[in-house]
Each structure stands twice: as structure tokens, then as C-alpha cells.
Design an enzyme around this catalytic site. Structure first.
Site, PDB file in Angstrom:
ATOM      1  N   GLU A  56      -1.088   4.914  -6.590  1.00 34.40           N
ATOM      2  CA  GLU A  56      -1.694   4.011  -5.597  1.00 34.40           C
ATOM      3  C   GLU A  56      -2.209   4.727  -4.358  1.00 34.40           C
ATOM      4  O   GLU A  56      -1.829   4.400  -3.230  1.00 34.40           O
ATOM      5  CB  GLU A  56      -0.712   2.894  -5.235  1.00 34.40           C
ATOM      6  CG  GLU A  56      -0.388   2.011  -6.427  1.00 34.40           C
ATOM      7  CD  GLU A  56       0.259   0.677  -6.060  1.00 34.40           C
ATOM      8  OE1 GLU A  56       0.513   0.431  -4.873  1.00 34.40           O
ATOM      9  OE2 GLU A  56       0.491  -0.131  -6.989  1.00 34.40           O
ATOM     10  N   GLU A  61       2.323  -0.921 -13.881  1.00 35.08           N
ATOM     11  CA  GLU A  61       3.154  -1.816 -13.067  1.00 35.08           C
ATOM     12  C   GLU A  61       2.616  -3.235 -13.142  1.00 35.08           C
ATOM     13  O   GLU A  61       1.402  -3.459 -13.191  1.00 35.08           O
ATOM     14  CB  GLU A  61       3.203  -1.374 -11.594  1.00 35.08           C
ATOM     15  CG  GLU A  61       4.005  -0.114 -11.359  1.00 35.08           C
ATOM     16  CD  GLU A  61       4.114   0.273  -9.894  1.00 35.08           C
ATOM     17  OE1 GLU A  61       4.248  -0.627  -9.036  1.00 35.08           O
ATOM     18  OE2 GLU A  61       4.057   1.481  -9.602  1.00 35.08           O
TER      19      GLU A  61
HETATM   20  C1  BGP Z   1       3.759  -0.848  -6.049  1.00 37.30           C
HETATM   21  C2  BGP Z   1       4.463   0.491  -5.919  1.00 37.30           C
HETATM   22  C3  BGP Z   1       5.879   0.471  -6.395  1.00 37.30           C
HETATM   23  C4  BGP Z   1       6.642  -0.807  -6.136  1.00 37.30           C
HETATM   24  C5  BGP Z   1       5.791  -2.049  -6.347  1.00 37.30           C
HETATM   25  C6  BGP Z   1       6.415  -3.350  -5.893  1.00 37.30           C
HETATM   26  O1  BGP Z   1       2.710  -0.906  -5.162  1.00 37.30           O
HETATM   27  O2  BGP Z   1       3.767   1.449  -6.680  1.00 37.30           O
HETATM   28  O3  BGP Z   1       6.501   1.615  -5.873  1.00 37.30           O
HETATM   29  O4  BGP Z   1       7.365  -0.777  -4.979  1.00 37.30           O
HETATM   30  O5  BGP Z   1       4.542  -1.948  -5.738  1.00 37.30           O
HETATM   31  O6  BGP Z   1       6.191  -3.517  -4.520  1.00 37.30           O
HETATM   32  P1  BGP Z   1       7.333  -3.935  -3.518  1.00 37.30           P
HETATM   33  O7  BGP Z   1       8.419  -2.976  -3.782  1.00 37.30           O
HETATM   34  O8  BGP Z   1       6.783  -3.795  -2.140  1.00 37.30           O
HETATM   35  O9  BGP Z   1       7.661  -5.328  -3.849  1.00 37.30           O
END
Ligand code: BGP
Length: 490
Positions: free
Chosen positions: A167, A375
């Protein structure tokens, strides 16, 4: 398109889940690992939770891999910790760090689980920040290249699927939230940093192709598809602007090896010098990616924002209490706004399974490359019930609807070779500690306990399979046919 039959997933489709080193490993001072910037943030910034222990995967990795195998995984996407592999500026490789990842990779392979490895997921070693000034100084390019070389040398005989930087777009857009925006003129400097990251990405891609026999690599954009608020033409243009500034600018460069005219015009008009030196664009153009790894959880809606509108920053919900956030307004470009057609999570994220199909279609149409989902998932407040179990029917619904949309995208003609939702076990959220849980497996610990504990031995950290674990297991063992309910008419 509506289809009369359920979608079919290709033979050999990779089913698994996803994590990142700093969010899952813990053991931050064990095995010769040095400190990373995100460790400091996680101790000092509210509401980050201390990542010293996290899910303690560093000590529980074998148990976790056993559970993955029980679930039926054929892939697992995780990241390497730079601080564990090269703990200091002297560039000495840490044998204990290498051993940890070798053990993990071997344990996966022995159980038929394909490792998919991210080189960098938000966790810069402190020594890199001190020596190079982080991503802002070109000296990081050599350090990053050396780190990639060490990773390919040590793991490239067994790891064939690589991911460069997680990201990059979100790191730039949310520079303040993720602690990257520590320059006086971030408005302009973010493009210098972004250019250096592109050079690092390019080095990682080329080196993978040179050093890893049969190695494939791609970037990992954070995708949030943008819908226009209405059919008003100005809203459509605003949606295109939001798409450019939040994701397309990055994807175009990865795929086409150049900066788009849209971006170059923007730089020109805003007196921005991204610091491009002779040879840079040749390097970027030479880095041919093999696929896109797509992170996608939700969608956004954009509407027109005239030049005289009041500027508003994007304040993300960091409490898990609905309504605690602010949509951004970028005068002259776009404003984000609420979508009345979807439900929202407690963190005000749109629950929109179609966003995944939309993203896959969009990426396929623009770039014609294979894709893997690295993800996708549902963050929720959770605790054990009176029966000691976790009944997460909302996550089952979310996954079912989202995976179905992946299937539909495949029916639509997209080339998708795997699905790895966030996350296998609960782990730390990027900004919300373990209070925002995503796992198929519950970790028996709270943020307060993590923040108070001296070390992992003070805590239970028991792994408890949630209902979603069993549901997902059936679905993936049937290669995406056993949905657990009639899906006709979706
Ligand atoms: C993505 C990241 C992850 C993870 C996920 C969920 O953007 O790559 O590392 O954290 O988001 O987001 P959050 O943890 O803020 O709910």
C-alpha cells in the site's frame, strides 16, 4: 452481468489468509531483531496498541501453521521484518532472523501451503530512518536493494511469489496517520518520497527477476473503488479525480513504467518537483510487474467540490464508535461522502462486497494483468461468548458475499489466482490495536493486557477457532462450491 449458476474457481486457486510482520509477530526484542519506527509509534501513539507481543506469532508460528493446514489453506501471505533480517546499519545479516523465516517457510511448504511474501509492510527499521532519513532520501534505495538481495538469496529457492511494498498509495495519502509525513512541506515532499519508493519498488522487481528462478513479483495497492454520488456530470469527474489521487496514479506507474500526463500536469501547476534524476525513468520503465496484488475492503463515494469549498482532512475512525470520523474535502478536486445504499462497520467502513468485483474488473480493464487478492476482511469488536467460543456470523456473511463477488469477477473474465483475506489470527490493526479484530482465529488477549504485560509469558494468547474458521474451511476445501447456503439470485 447476472448469472444463473454459481461461479467456478479455477483448479489450483490459492486459498489462504494474510498478515504482516509488525502486526502479528511480537517478539520485537527477540532473536536479534532491532527496533522499527512502528514499534515506537505503537508504544507512544494513541490508539495504536503496543506491538511488542501482538499475536506472538514469533513464538506460536508452528501452532498457527498447523491451524492453517487444518483449515485447508493452500497459501499464506505474510511480510518479512527488515529489522529482524538486517538489524543494524553495518548491514550484517542476522542468522536468527533468517532462521525464523526459514522455519516458517519450511513449515508452510511441508503442509502444502504456498508462501506469498511481502518485502515491506509499514515497518522501517530505526537504523534506516537514522542513516537515510527514511523514504525521503535517495540513500535508502541502496539499503532497500541490499535488503531485497538478502531476502531473495535466503528464501528465493522456495518462495516464488513476492510482493514489493504494501500500500504505497495509502502510505503517501495517509502520511500523517502512518507517521511518514514528517516534512515541513509534505504537500510537495510526498511526491519526492513517492518517487523514491517507486525506485525501490523497481529495484525489488528487477532483482527478483534476476535472482529468483521462476520468481514472480507485483505491487500491493490499497484499492477503494470510487463511485460518483450521482449521475451529475461534475460528480463523475470528481469520482475520476478521487480515483486518480488515491490509487490510479500509483497503478499507472507500476503497470506502464511512466508517470501519467494527469500527474505531470498536477505537478507543473502546483510547482512540485518530484526529484527525478537522469536514469530514474529508465529504471522505473524496466521493472515489469507480473501481477497486481489487490487489497480491497470497501468502496467510497465522491462528489464535486468547487474551488471555494472548505478544505477538510480525512479523519479516520479510530474509536470503533460509529460516526467518529470526517470525510475529506479537497477543493477543486473532490469530496468523499456517505453511501446510502450500503451498511457501515463500527469503524465506518462501507460494507460493499461488489466493491471487490468492481476493483477486479477495473484493474483488469486498465492493466490486463493477473491478480491475487492479498487483503479483504471485516474488522469488528469481539469477545468470547459464555461458551468460550466466538460466533462471528457477520464475518461469515461478509466473506461469503465478498468471495462470491470474486467468483463473479472470474466469470466476467478477470484472471484471479488467489484469495487471502485479512487476517488468519487476530492481530493488531494499523491504527486500532487488537480491539479491531479481523481473524478467523481469535487471540485471547485485549489491548489493555497487551499494553500492561511485561512479556508474552504473562498472557494466555490462546488460539480459539471462530465460527468463520469452520465456514471458510468448508468453502476452500470444496474449491469455492460449499457456500453454506443457497446463493442463487446473488
Ligand atoms: C490495510 C493494511 C493492513 C491492515 C488492514 C486493515 O490497509 O495493509 O496492514 O491493517 O489495512 O486496516 P486496519 O487495521 O486499519 O483496520
Amino acid at each position: 452481468m447476472h448469472y444463473r449458476n454459481d461461479p467456478k474457481f479455477p483448479e489450483g486457486f490459492l486459498w489462504g489468509a494474510s498478515s504482516s510482520a509488525w502486526q502479528v509477530e511480537g517478539g520485537v526484542a527477540d532473536g536479534g531483531r532491532s527496533e522499527s519506527i512502528i514499534d515506537i509509534n505503537s508504544r507512544t501513539k494513541v490508539p495504536f496498541a503496543d506491538n511488542s507481543i501482538a499475536a506472538d506469532h514469533y513464538h506460536h508460528y508452528l501452532e498457527d501453521v498447523e491451524l492453517m493446514a487444518e483449515c485447508g489453506f493452500t497459501s499464506y501471505r505474510f511480510s518479512l521484518s527488515w529489522s529482524r533480517i538486517i538489524p543494524a546499519a553495518d548491514r550484517k545479516v542476522n542468522p536468527e532472523g533468517i532462521a525464523f523465516y526459514n522455519n516458517l517457510i519450511n513449515a508452510l511448504l511441508e503442509r502444502g501451503i504456498t508462501p506469498i511474501v511481502t518485502l515491506y509492510h509499514y515497518d522501517m527499521p530505526v537504523w534506516v530512518k537514522e542513516k537515510c532519513g527514511g523514504w525521503m532520501d535517495r540513500s535508502i534505495i541502496d539499503e532497500f536493494e541490499y535488503y531485497c538481495k538478502v531476502c531473495y538469496e535466503n528464501f528465493g529457492d522456495r518462495v516464488k511469489y513476492w510482493l514489493s511494498i504494501n500500500e504505497q498509495n495509502m502510505q503517501i495519502i495517509y502520511g500523517y496517520w502512518l507517521g511518514l509525513a514528517d516534512s515541513e512541506d509534505w504537500f510537495r515532499d510526498q511526491w519526492k518520497m513517492n518517487h523514491i519508493m517507486n525506485l525501490c519498488h523497481a529495484k525489488a522487481v528487477n532483482l527478483c527477476h534476476e535472482m529468483v528462478e521462476g520468481g514472480l513479483i507485483g505491487p500491493v495497492p490499497g484499492m477503494v473503488p470510487i463511485y460518483p454520488e450521482s449521475c451529475r456530470p461534475l460528480d463523475q469527474i470528481a469520482a475520476m479525480n478521487a480515483e486518480e489521487f488515491t490509487e490510479k496514479i500509483w497503478n499507472d506507474t507500476y503497470a506502464y513504467g511512466t508517470y501519467s500526463n494527469f500527474l505531470k500536469k498536477y505537478w507543473e501547476k502546483n510547482d512540485i518537483d518530484p526529484g527525478i534524476l537522469p536514469g530514474d525513468m529508465e529504471l522505473i520503465a524496466s521493472a515489469k510487474i507480473d501481477y497486481f496484488a489487490v487489497n480491497c475492503y470497501r468502496s467510497n463515494v465522491a462528489k464535486d467540490a468547487p474551488l471555494d469549498s472548505e478544505q477538510k482532512a480525512y479523519l479516520l475512525n479510530s474509536t470503533g464508535v460509529k460516526g467518529n470520523f470526517q470525510f475529506p474535502v479537497v477543493p477543486g478536486e473532490y469530496a468523499l461522502t456517505r453511501n446510502p445504499f450500503v451498511e457501515y462497520t463500527d469503524w465506518d467502513w462501507e460494507i460493499d462486497p461488489s466493491s471487490l468485483r468492481y476493483t477486479l474488473r477495473y484493474m483488469h480493464d486498465h492493466y490486463h494483468l493477473p491478480m491475487i487478492i492479498t487483503e479483504n476482511g471485516f474488522g469488528a469488536h469481539e469477545s468470547k461468548g459464555a461458551d468460550g467460543k466466538v460466533h462471528d456470523d457477520y464475518r461469515i456473511n461478509f466473506l461469503r458475499e465478498n468471495i462470491y463477488q470474486v467468483g463473479l469477477a472470474i466469470e466476467d473474465g478477470c484472471e484471479v489466482w488467489g484469495y487471502n483475506p485479512w487476517s488468519f489470527t487476530d492481530l493488531l490493526s494499523t491504527g486500532n490495536g487488537i480491539a479491531k479484530r479481523y481473524g478467523l482465529v481469535y487471540i485471547d488477549v485485549t489491548d489493555d493486557e497487551l499494553n500492561r504485560a511485561k512479556d508474552a509469558s504473562d498472557l494466555s494468547l490462546a488460539r480459539i477457532k471462530k465460527d468463520s474458521f469452520y465456514w471458510y474451511s468448508k468453502l476452500i476445501k470444496s474449491n469455492g462450491t460449499d457456500w453454506g447456503e443457497d446463493m442463487s439470485g446473488r
